[in-house]
Design a protein around this motif. Structure first.
Motif, mmCIF file in Angstrom:
data_model
loop_
_atom_site.group_PDB
_atom_site.id
_atom_site.type_symbol
_atom_site.label_atom_id
_atom_site.label_comp_id
_atom_site.label_asym_id
_atom_site.label_seq_id
_atom_site.Cartn_x
_atom_site.Cartn_y
_atom_site.Cartn_z
ATOM 1 N N SER B 2 0.854 -1.193 0.000
ATOM 2 C CA SER B 2 0.000 0.000 0.000
ATOM 3 C C SER B 2 0.888 1.240 0.000
ATOM 4 O O SER B 2 0.766 2.110 0.840
ATOM 5 C CB SER B 2 -0.905 -0.033 1.226
ATOM 6 N N SER B 4 2.882 4.213 -2.565
ATOM 7 C CA SER B 4 2.892 4.844 -3.887
ATOM 8 C C SER B 4 4.080 5.779 -4.023
ATOM 9 O O SER B 4 4.614 6.282 -3.036
ATOM 10 C CB SER B 4 1.596 5.637 -4.105
ATOM 11 N N THR B 212 -0.284 4.741 0.197
ATOM 12 C CA THR B 212 -1.241 4.986 -0.876
ATOM 13 C C THR B 212 -2.380 5.870 -0.373
ATOM 14 O O THR B 212 -2.896 6.712 -1.113
ATOM 15 C CB THR B 212 -1.742 3.637 -1.423
ATOM 16 N N GLU B 224 1.402 3.574 -8.090
ATOM 17 C CA GLU B 224 1.408 2.601 -7.002
ATOM 18 C C GLU B 224 2.549 1.595 -7.158
ATOM 19 O O GLU B 224 2.798 1.109 -8.264
ATOM 20 C CB GLU B 224 0.071 1.857 -6.997
#
Ligand SMILES: [Zn+2]
Lengths: 134, 379
Positions: B2, B4, B212, B224
């Motif tokens: 999770s 980015s 993220t 991502e």
């Protein structure tokens, strides 16, 4: 890591073969000899490697390597290859043919260099093996 | 994951009059500006170089904020390790925003090496076998033989990469060459000619990462990190500086890292729209196409011929020119790949932009002594 080959040279005691080692636990064969198996860590036992094999890969060294290379002042391209000895493939310099006249699968035989003052051998060549007596 | 990427920065690759450290600083500042975040907001940082000093010392110019800065000295895996450390810091909740930076400046010519540093006997170097380019040639020669591949594929790969770098203002090699010019160039280590090798060079690259969740609130162009996997060699792989090879060879660390990266990302190689692969020389790129899963071993010709790896091809590879077009500043090289992938996925790659809005990107580093870092990125 103890480097036994540094003290003993790289030839077997009777000076007609390379000194390798075989793992006492998993049977892996290695070169040069070292005390512990790189696969499983168990102790190894010294062994003489086969003196004949087949060329597994090759290339021509066409520029002078940086030190610690100690070649002649006048650089001549030379051939390096891996030779398949069955239970291990050993790298080495090839000799006895023009540099671009090699093919994978060519049979080769070992030729050890002259021993130094302490009786240790530090160089070897794989020579094109035409099938005659060595 | 999770995590980015919300900002990227790059100091061009090549030869320059400033220090490697200064290139790292420029790349870091550019990445922060691209992310729209201040250095004070960065909760974790990691980075390194091989020959240009301590990345953590960049804080004396970025600002002494007290940020935890992890120093990485991990050869060809330096940049990948830095990104991995940042991603894990974010996933663990230790930081919301992190910076990864890599830079380097190397002397000209092939890297010289001391056998003792690798646990090898001196005769191996004295007799002329401690040469990195030799290893690449021996591995490529065997691969071509085993899979019945034409040497000319090496020229095709190199021509594609040099065409891409000719379109990339940040690249070092800006002159495109024909396949014939590459094949007829000076032979260095057969079957590899001079143009097929990357050279040591200089440059810097950086990325800013965020969770993220945070990325959604502060960035409109985040990419991502779907997965990021780091592996080292197992027994029986074919690596540099080996006086011997095992009777039975094993798949490389790239195979392990790439398959783990695709599994973790929940996608397949055939889903990839743009890839940056390690091309220390053209033979490495050839092998890595198969090792990463883009084709079977020996089936590379179908991918490569007729411009298949070009920006408009079936699988655009090394769209910024790769290592062949940019050279290899070791600490920065893996981050350059990520920067290029992100730039492509954001549609900001200018003349070398992959068409039709690429969605999934892939990066692969392979280096001494048998390490690989692979990542899957997506818009
Ligand atoms: Zn063993």
């Amino acid at each position: 890591m103890a480097d036994t080959s540094t003290a003993r040279g790289l030839a077997a005691a009777d000076h007609d073969a390379l000194l390798g080692a075989r793992c006492t636990a998993c049977d892996v064969q290695i070169f040069p000899a070292q005390a512990a198996c790189p696969r499983c860590g168990a102790p190894t036992a010294d062994c003489a490697l086969p003196e004949r094999g087949v060329l597994w890969s090759w290339t021509v060294q066409r520029f002078r390597p940086k030190p610690p290379y100690e070649g002649p002042d006048e650089f001549e391209p030379y051939v390096v290859g891996y030779v398949d000895l069955g239970d291990v493939k050993v790298e080495g310099r090839l000799d006895g043919r023009p540099v671009d006249a090699w093919t994978i699968g060519d049979p080769v035989r070992l030729e050890l260099g002259a021993p130094d003052d302490d009786g240790a051998v530090w160089t070897y060549r794989w020579i094109a093996d035409d099938g005659g007596a060595s | 994951m999770s995590v980015s990427i919300i900002g990227v920065g790059l100091h061009p690759f090549g030869r320059f009059d400033i220090t490697g450290r200064e290139m790292g600083l420029i790349a870091a500042r550019e990445a922060l500006a691209d992310a729209g975040v201040e250095w004070e907001q960065v909760g974790f940082a990691a980075g390194g170089s091989r020959d240009s000093g301590y990345a953590a010392a960049l804080v004396s110019e970025l600002g002494l904020t007290g940020v935890p800065f992890m120093q990485v000295y991990n050869g060809c895996g330096t940049a990948g390790s830095a990104v991995l450390a940042c991603a894990q810091a974010i996933e663990s909740g230790a930081a919301e925003i992190a910076l990864a930076v890599g830079f380097d400046k190397h002397a000209r010519g092939a890297f010289g090496s001391n056998p003792a540093d690798y646990g090898l006997p001196m005769w191996y170097g004295r007799d002329g076998m401690m040469v990195t380019t030799q290893f690449f040639a021996l591995k490529t020669q065997r691969y071509l033989h085993e899979h019945g591949l034409d040497e000319r594929l090496l020229g095709e790969i190199t021509a594609t990469e040099l065409h891409n770098s000719s379109l990339n203002p940040n690249a070092w090699r800006r002159n495109a060459l024909s396949v014939d010019e590459i094949m007829d160039a000076q032979m260095v280590n057969d079957p590899l000619t001079s143009y097929m090798f990357c050279s040591p060079s200089e440059g810097g690259a950086a990325v800013v990462l965020a969770s993220t969740e945070v990325a959604r609130t502060i960035s409109d162009h985040a990419v991502e990190v779907r997965s990021l996997e780091f592996r080292t060699r197992r027994f029986g792989t074919f690596e540099v500086f080996n006086p011997w090879l095992a009777a039975e060879l094993t798949d490389s660390a790239t195979v392990d890292a790439a398959s783990a990266a695709f599994a973790a990302a929940g996608c397949r190689p055939s889903d990839v729209d743009v890839a940056q692969l390690q091309d220390t020389e053209a033979g490495a790129a050839l092998m890595h196409l198969a090792e990463c899963g883009f084709c079977d071993h020996g089936e590379q010709a179908e991918l490569i011929l007729d411009g298949g790896l070009g920006v408009h091809g079936r699988l655009p590879v090394n769209t910024d020119g790769g290592l062949i077009g940019n050279g290899e500043p070791i600490g920065a090289s893996g981050l350059r790949q990520i920067v290029e992938c992100v730039t492509q996925l954001q549609g900001r790659a200018g003349e070398r932009q992959v068409p039709n809005d690429p969605e999934i990107g892939f990066t692969q580093v392979y280096g001494a002594p048998g390490i690989s870092v692979c990542a899957v990125l997506s818009r």
